[in-house]
Design a protein around this motif. Structure first.
Motif, PDB file in Angstrom:
ATOM      1  N   TYR A 149      58.058  10.251   9.805  1.00 41.44           N
ATOM      2  CA  TYR A 149      58.126  11.688  10.485  1.00 41.44           C
ATOM      3  C   TYR A 149      59.264  11.654  11.363  1.00 41.44           C
ATOM      4  N   ILE A 150      60.592  12.534  10.706  1.00 35.73           N
ATOM      5  CA  ILE A 150      61.679  12.567  11.552  1.00 35.73           C
ATOM      6  C   ILE A 150      61.809  13.949  12.513  1.00 35.73           C
ATOM      7  N   SER A 151      61.883  13.782  13.781  1.00 36.18           N
ATOM      8  CA  SER A 151      61.897  14.875  14.593  1.00 36.18           C
ATOM      9  C   SER A 151      62.525  14.587  15.942  1.00 36.18           C
ATOM     10  N   HIS A 152      62.952  15.571  16.434  1.00 34.35           N
ATOM     11  CA  HIS A 152      63.396  15.617  17.880  1.00 34.35           C
ATOM     12  C   HIS A 152      62.441  15.967  18.929  1.00 34.35           C
ATOM     13  N   ARG A 153      61.457  16.417  18.653  1.00 39.21           N
ATOM     14  CA  ARG A 153      60.162  16.764  19.289  1.00 39.21           C
ATOM     15  C   ARG A 153      59.405  15.733  19.870  1.00 39.21           C
ATOM     16  N   MET A 154      59.711  15.087  21.227  1.00 34.78           N
ATOM     17  CA  MET A 154      59.130  14.266  21.832  1.00 34.78           C
ATOM     18  C   MET A 154      57.299  14.324  21.843  1.00 34.78           C
ATOM     19  N   GLU A 155      57.260  15.705  22.346  1.00 38.17           N
ATOM     20  CA  GLU A 155      55.755  15.561  22.153  1.00 38.17           C
ATOM     21  C   GLU A 155      54.794  15.505  21.178  1.00 38.17           C
ATOM     22  N   GLU A 156      55.690  16.104  19.916  1.00 39.66           N
ATOM     23  CA  GLU A 156      55.046  15.849  18.673  1.00 39.66           C
ATOM     24  C   GLU A 156      54.731  14.308  18.299  1.00 39.66           C
ATOM     25  N   ILE A 157      55.759  13.732  18.383  1.00 39.12           N
ATOM     26  CA  ILE A 157      56.009  12.143  18.054  1.00 39.12           C
ATOM     27  C   ILE A 157      54.834  11.239  19.076  1.00 39.12           C
ATOM     28  N   PHE A 158      54.512  11.702  20.176  1.00 42.61           N
ATOM     29  CA  PHE A 158      53.579  10.936  20.700  1.00 42.61           C
ATOM     30  C   PHE A 158      52.198  11.609  20.581  1.00 42.61           C
ATOM     31  N   GLU A 159      52.020  12.839  19.890  1.00 42.30           N
ATOM     32  CA  GLU A 159      50.855  13.214  19.526  1.00 42.30           C
ATOM     33  C   GLU A 159      50.416  12.686  18.183  1.00 42.30           C
ATOM     34  N   ILE A 160      51.584  12.533  17.196  1.00 43.68           N
ATOM     35  CA  ILE A 160      50.859  12.284  15.925  1.00 43.68           C
ATOM     36  C   ILE A 160      51.166  11.083  15.200  1.00 43.68           C
ATOM     37  N   CYS A 161      52.313  10.312  15.940  1.00 47.45           N
ATOM     38  CA  CYS A 161      52.772   9.109  15.164  1.00 47.45           C
ATOM     39  C   CYS A 161      52.151   7.806  15.940  1.00 47.45           C
ATOM     40  N   ASP A 162      52.398   6.819  15.071  1.00 48.65           N
ATOM     41  CA  ASP A 162      51.878   5.366  15.753  1.00 48.65           C
ATOM     42  C   ASP A 162      52.826   4.588  16.219  1.00 48.65           C
ATOM     43  N   ARG A 163      54.121   4.467  15.293  1.00 44.56           N
ATOM     44  CA  ARG A 163      55.090   3.635  15.736  1.00 44.56           C
ATOM     45  C   ARG A 163      56.376   4.386  15.627  1.00 44.56           C
ATOM     46  N   VAL A 164      57.522   4.044  16.265  1.00 47.02           N
ATOM     47  CA  VAL A 164      58.659   4.663  16.244  1.00 47.02           C
ATOM     48  C   VAL A 164      59.781   3.683  15.922  1.00 47.02           C
ATOM     49  N   SER A 165      60.842   3.913  15.206  1.00 46.84           N
ATOM     50  CA  SER A 165      61.990   3.417  14.846  1.00 46.84           C
ATOM     51  C   SER A 165      63.271   3.988  15.495  1.00 46.84           C
ATOM     52  N   VAL A 166      64.243   3.513  16.083  1.00 42.46           N
ATOM     53  CA  VAL A 166      65.198   4.288  17.000  1.00 42.46           C
ATOM     54  C   VAL A 166      66.821   3.859  16.296  1.00 42.46           C
ATOM     55  N   PHE A 167      67.630   4.886  15.872  1.00 43.94           N
ATOM     56  CA  PHE A 167      68.842   4.494  15.240  1.00 43.94           C
ATOM     57  C   PHE A 167      69.779   5.132  16.310  1.00 43.94           C
ATOM     58  N   ARG A 168      70.803   4.550  16.290  1.00 37.79           N
ATOM     59  CA  ARG A 168      71.994   4.951  17.218  1.00 37.79           C
ATOM     60  C   ARG A 168      73.442   4.698  16.370  1.00 37.79           C
ATOM     61  N   ASP A 169      74.296   5.733  16.243  1.00 36.93           N
ATOM     62  CA  ASP A 169      75.611   5.399  15.605  1.00 36.93           C
ATOM     63  C   ASP A 169      75.692   4.665  14.342  1.00 36.93           C
ATOM     64  N   GLY A 170      74.431   5.058  13.541  1.00 40.32           N
ATOM     65  CA  GLY A 170      74.269   4.098  12.264  1.00 40.32           C
ATOM     66  C   GLY A 170      73.930   3.154  12.209  1.00 40.32           C
ATOM     67  N   THR A 171      73.302   2.593  13.427  1.00 41.48           N
ATOM     68  CA  THR A 171      72.818   1.261  13.720  1.00 41.48           C
ATOM     69  C   THR A 171      71.145   1.139  13.836  1.00 41.48           C
ATOM     70  N   TYR A 172      70.451   0.347  13.418  1.00 43.26           N
ATOM     71  CA  TYR A 172      69.072   0.135  13.994  1.00 43.26           C
ATOM     72  C   TYR A 172      68.980  -0.493  15.175  1.00 43.26           C
ATOM     73  N   VAL A 173      68.463   0.105  16.109  1.00 44.39           N
ATOM     74  CA  VAL A 173      68.172  -0.237  17.594  1.00 44.39           C
ATOM     75  C   VAL A 173      67.189  -0.982  17.746  1.00 44.39           C
ATOM     76  N   GLY A 174      65.925  -0.659  17.298  1.00 40.15           N
ATOM     77  CA  GLY A 174      64.616  -1.032  17.605  1.00 40.15           C
ATOM     78  C   GLY A 174      63.375  -0.643  17.231  1.00 40.15           C
ATOM     79  N   GLU A 175      62.293  -1.125  17.326  1.00 37.62           N
ATOM     80  CA  GLU A 175      61.009  -0.523  17.004  1.00 37.62           C
ATOM     81  C   GLU A 175      59.957  -0.880  18.056  1.00 37.62           C
ATOM     82  N   LYS A 176      59.267   0.318  18.441  1.00 36.26           N
ATOM     83  CA  LYS A 176      58.228   0.259  19.428  1.00 36.26           C
ATOM     84  C   LYS A 176      56.796   0.820  18.897  1.00 36.26           C
TER      85      LYS A 176
END
Length: 500
Positions: A198-225
């Motif tokens: 699920y790709i989205s910029h809407r934080m409230e949706e992500i916290f409502e519908i998703c289980d885990r999150v992976s974050v990218f920055r400048d083409g690089t994988y930052v981490g998973e939470k």
């Protein structure tokens, strides 16, 4: 973790376009039956990685494992046959196909060498019934709303027995009720063991519908939470590499005389609309999708005809029959559909930025190219545009950076009235803050800004006044002072949007 826990693994995926390294270290681990959020600023590499997974792009290095085996799709059809489907942010349905033809495109039911339309329609009707879809298999796609077209894409994925569905900004064009319907469908798919990215910029949706999150920055994988153990502020910091103090950095500007006034406007989807906007003011326009907000602004800009009413600019009545007239008079509009109305995707970034102001960059009959390049580079730096060169095609940019090019085009025109229709749709939280800051800067210079947004926090956080639409009419006005005093709030705006 044991590899059997994952349906999809991406290890060190790399992809370059010319001199731009779009993806340097793409990592992703998806479990069956989970909704996994993918976060990052525009140009962070999210969409590039997804397109590598479904075979739209061939990646330069790294490895993808799907269901424990090495996987490299040679195209979306091959990915779909393997059980991976992607619902793109910009839907491109064929309007003259029926629902059944759209669902079974490239998988048509046949009897010998002939199409078996009767059997195909029966199969489609069976699937549509399971989803309580309001139309039958023989309905043309052009009769559906955007939300219904999106639902057809989900139904198509389910009909292929997709075990992994990628959703890119799925709610960007949906109203609140359509979003709730989508979330119900996602939860049903989750219960069936389908994995979703699920790709989205809407934080409230992500916290409502998703289980885990992976974050990218400048083409690089930052981490998973795990979303249970992370805050919104933590994710924003991971995304942008810095702390965003205020997404809605509204500054108080001196509000002057009336710049633009509309009287008793009537057109396609709206009637009896009257309002005014002043120098230095940000006028927010709220309401449900289809309530007539965008239709009114398109008519003012000359994209659609006005049936009745008058327009006044700086006290004088003006007639606007096309966008060219609007631009010459100092009225510019950033349209909500950037690909249809805002960009020429296969022209350069520079050409897209300067197309509306070319007459001002001429030396007699010749184009002053040095001035054009200088102005385009300066506005690109101001908007923090991520591009290797302004000579690259607009098509090569991420959705958010394409939106910045559209903004740049109209900012170069130095308008008196700037209409922004969903200006931060598909834009990450860092870029949102930058665009909001720019809006305040334009207002401070005396520009009148009209902003349409489906995001209530954005309308409330950035507007000096808010007009609320209901079924083609303005059903109320809310002032910033009332919001700050607490006499008006999000609930009262929603009530007005629903006609109360």
């Amino acid at each position: 973790m044991n590899k059997e826990n994952y349906i999809l693994e991406c290890h060190n995926i790399r992809k370059a376009f010319g001199g731009t390294q779009a993806l340097k270290n793409g990592e992703l681990y998806i479990r069956p039956g989970e909704v996994h959020a993918l976060l990052g600023e525009n140009g962070a590499g999210k969409s590039t990685l997804m397109k590598c997974i479904i075979g739209l792009y061939s990646f330069d290095g790294g490895e993808i494992l799907y269901e424990g085996k090495p996987f490299r799709a040679r195209g979306p059809v091959e990915a779909l046959n393997a059980g991976i489907s992607m619902i793109h942010q910009e839907l491109n349905p064929e309007p003259h196909l029926t629902i059944a033809e759209s669902i079974f495109l490239n998988r048509e039911s046949t009897r010998g060498i002939f199409l078996d339309k009767k059997r195909q329609n029966q199969k489609a009707d069976e699937i549509l019934k399971k989803f309580d879809f309001p139309y039958g298999a023989g309905t043309l796609m052009k009769k559906l709303t955007l939300a219904q077209m999106q639902m057809i894409e989900i139904i198509k994925a389910v009909s292929c027995n997709a075990r992994l569905i990628i959703m890119d900004e799925p709610t960007s064009s949906l109203d609140s009720e359509e979003t709730r319907q989508l979330f119900r469908t996602i939860n049903d798919l989750k219960k069936q063991g389908v994995a979703m990215i699920y790709i989205s910029h809407r934080m409230e949706e992500i916290f409502e519908i998703c289980d885990r999150v992976s974050v990218f920055r400048d083409g690089t994988y930052v981490g998973e939470k795990d979303l249970e153990h992370v805050s919104k502020e933590d994710l924003i910091s991971m995304m942008v590499g810095r702390k965003i103090e205020n997404v809605f950095p509204k500054t108080e500007c001196e509000i002057g005389e009336v710049v633009f006034r509309a009287e008793n406007l009537k057109g396609n989807g709206f009637e009896n609309v009257s309002f005014e906007v002043r120098k230095g003011e940000i006028l927010g326009i709220s309401g449900l999708v289809g309530s007539g907000r965008s239709e009114t602004m398109r008519a003012i800009f000359g994209l659609e005809p006005l049936e009745e009413g008058k327009l006044f600019l700086e006290g004088k009545e003006v007639k606007i029959k096309n966008p060219g007239q609007a631009i010459r008079k100092g009225i510019c509009m950033v349209n909500e559909d950037r690909k249809s109305w805002g960009l020429s995707l296969h022209r350069s970034i520079r050409e897209n930025m300067s197309v509306a102001t070319l007459p001002f960059k001429q030396k007699r009959l010749l184009l002053n190219k040095k001035r054009e390049e200088k102005e385009c580079k300066e506005i690109g730096e101001l908007l923090k545009l991520k591009a290797a060169s302004i000579e690259h095609d607009a098509f090569s940019l991420s959705g958010g950076n394409q939106q910045k090019v559209v903004l740049a085009k109209w900012l170069l025109a130095d308008p008196k009235v700037l209409i922004l229709d969903e200006p931060t749709r598909g834009v990450d939280v860092g870029a949102k803050s930058e665009i909001h800051s720019l809006m305040c800067r334009f207002a401070a210079k005396g520009m009148a800004v009209i902003m349409i947004s489906s995001e209530l926090p954005e309308v409330m956080g950035m507007s000096d006044r808010i007009l609320v639409y209901h079924e083609g009419r303005i059903n109320g006005e809310v002032k910033r002072e009332e919001l700050l005093a607490g006499t008006q709030n999000q609930e009262t705006i929603l009530n007005k949007a629903f006609g109360q």
